[in-house]
Design a protein around this motif. Structure first.
Motif, mmCIF file in Angstrom:
data_model
loop_
_atom_site.group_PDB
_atom_site.id
_atom_site.type_symbol
_atom_site.label_atom_id
_atom_site.label_comp_id
_atom_site.label_asym_id
_atom_site.label_seq_id
_atom_site.Cartn_x
_atom_site.Cartn_y
_atom_site.Cartn_z
ATOM 1 N N GLN A 82 -1.197 7.215 8.719
ATOM 2 C CA GLN A 82 -2.237 7.421 8.069
ATOM 3 C C GLN A 82 -2.290 7.399 6.867
ATOM 4 O OE1 GLN A 82 -3.826 9.691 5.935
ATOM 5 N NE2 GLN A 82 -5.417 10.831 6.914
ATOM 6 N N HIS A 83 -2.971 6.845 6.228
ATOM 7 C CA HIS A 83 -3.367 6.458 4.919
ATOM 8 C C HIS A 83 -4.115 6.948 4.135
ATOM 9 C CE1 HIS A 83 -3.464 4.367 1.107
ATOM 10 N NE2 HIS A 83 -2.245 3.808 1.576
ATOM 11 N N TRP A 88 -6.094 5.435 9.662
ATOM 12 C CA TRP A 88 -5.267 5.829 11.235
ATOM 13 C C TRP A 88 -4.915 4.354 11.209
ATOM 14 C CZ3 TRP A 88 -1.897 9.046 12.057
ATOM 15 C CH2 TRP A 88 -2.519 10.738 12.100
ATOM 16 N N ILE A 89 -3.152 3.768 11.132
ATOM 17 C CA ILE A 89 -3.009 2.395 11.904
ATOM 18 C C ILE A 89 -1.837 2.894 12.726
ATOM 19 C CG2 ILE A 89 -2.297 0.067 11.331
ATOM 20 C CD1 ILE A 89 -2.416 1.133 7.996
ATOM 21 N N ALA A 90 -2.191 2.008 13.844
ATOM 22 C CA ALA A 90 -1.449 2.698 15.047
ATOM 23 C C ALA A 90 -1.110 1.289 16.164
ATOM 24 C CB ALA A 90 -2.748 3.204 16.272
ATOM 25 N N MET A 91 0.125 0.845 16.196
ATOM 26 C CA MET A 91 0.501 0.243 17.431
ATOM 27 C C MET A 91 0.871 0.692 17.815
ATOM 28 S SD MET A 91 3.679 -0.573 15.151
ATOM 29 C CE MET A 91 2.804 0.143 13.371
ATOM 30 N N HIS A 116 0.897 -1.073 -0.189
ATOM 31 C CA HIS A 116 0.086 0.097 0.299
ATOM 32 C C HIS A 116 0.988 1.543 0.252
ATOM 33 C CE1 HIS A 116 -3.572 -2.181 0.311
ATOM 34 N NE2 HIS A 116 -2.781 -2.550 1.522
ATOM 35 N N HIS A 117 1.010 1.766 -1.085
ATOM 36 C CA HIS A 117 1.718 3.034 -1.161
ATOM 37 C C HIS A 117 1.142 4.470 -0.680
ATOM 38 C CE1 HIS A 117 4.818 1.282 -3.373
ATOM 39 N NE2 HIS A 117 3.717 0.543 -4.707
ATOM 40 N N ASN A 118 2.050 4.933 -0.492
ATOM 41 C CA ASN A 118 1.099 6.303 0.288
ATOM 42 C C ASN A 118 2.846 7.343 0.137
ATOM 43 O OD1 ASN A 118 0.220 8.842 1.605
ATOM 44 N ND2 ASN A 118 0.394 7.515 3.589
ATOM 45 N N ASP A 119 2.474 8.754 -0.224
ATOM 46 C CA ASP A 119 3.432 9.213 -0.183
ATOM 47 C C ASP A 119 3.227 10.935 0.023
ATOM 48 O OD1 ASP A 119 2.184 10.990 -2.221
ATOM 49 O OD2 ASP A 119 2.818 10.901 -3.809
ATOM 50 N N ASN A 120 2.315 10.927 1.523
ATOM 51 C CA ASN A 120 1.627 11.542 1.758
ATOM 52 C C ASN A 120 1.548 11.435 3.169
ATOM 53 O OD1 ASN A 120 1.408 15.092 2.700
ATOM 54 N ND2 ASN A 120 -0.887 14.379 2.623
ATOM 55 N N LEU A 121 3.332 11.293 3.670
ATOM 56 C CA LEU A 121 3.162 10.273 5.372
ATOM 57 C C LEU A 121 2.859 11.462 6.551
ATOM 58 C CD1 LEU A 121 3.096 8.246 7.013
ATOM 59 C CD2 LEU A 121 6.129 8.543 6.767
ATOM 60 N N LEU A 122 1.692 10.769 7.050
ATOM 61 C CA LEU A 122 1.304 11.777 7.755
ATOM 62 C C LEU A 122 1.361 10.558 9.522
ATOM 63 C CD1 LEU A 122 -2.183 12.715 7.578
ATOM 64 C CD2 LEU A 122 -0.071 14.489 7.114
ATOM 65 N N TRP A 123 1.748 11.432 10.385
ATOM 66 C CA TRP A 123 2.052 10.123 11.692
ATOM 67 C C TRP A 123 1.784 10.823 12.412
ATOM 68 C CZ3 TRP A 123 6.738 12.668 9.059
ATOM 69 C CH2 TRP A 123 7.883 12.947 9.969
ATOM 70 N N SER A 124 2.069 9.852 14.376
ATOM 71 C CA SER A 124 1.192 10.714 15.505
ATOM 72 C C SER A 124 2.501 9.348 16.642
ATOM 73 C CB SER A 124 0.200 10.522 16.010
ATOM 74 O OG SER A 124 -0.385 10.877 16.781
#
Length: 117
Positions: free
Chosen positions: A84-85, A90-93, A61-69
């Motif tokens: 975030q994709h 949002w995918i959290a661990m 799964h590609h994403n070129d606008n990476l948001l993270w927290s």
């Protein structure tokens, strides 16, 4: 395999999904819930996903606008790391201190393989 067809509406507000001729109109919330439920079901299926990402970029799964927290979760003695994709949300661990340190070390080992800026 069953014939599945996706037809977004012209205004991108709904999506018609057809499975073997049966059609359902889904909103963005419906699609999010379906993705969530499908991912939960897939997690219980075999074969399981490999422990390492595939070399074939088409299988990622590609994403070129990476948001993270990154947030401390003291109640879990962990750090919540989320990405975030745009299609998956949002995918959290939750990572233990040791996992965070291992991740940091992994980044450091990979960074030396890149040319200096």
């Amino acid at each position: 395999m069953q014939q599945i067809r996706l037809d977004p509406s012209a205004d991108d507000i709904t999506l018609n999904i057809s499975i073997d001729g049966s059609v359902a109109e889904l909103t963005a919330s419906d699609v999010d819930a379906l993705i969530h439920d499908l991912a939960a079901a897939r997690a219980k299926m075999t074969p399981i996903h490999p422990a390492e990402p595939p070399d074939d970029p088409e299988k990622l799964h590609h994403n070129d606008n990476l948001l993270w927290s990154v947030k401390a979760a003291p109640q879990k003695s962990a750090i919540q790391f989320a990405t975030q994709h745009p299609g998956l949300g949002w995918i959290a661990m939750w990572l233990s201190r040791a996992q965070v340190e291992d991740l940091q070390t992994s980044f450091e080992f990979e960074l030396v393989k890149l040319p200096s800026a």
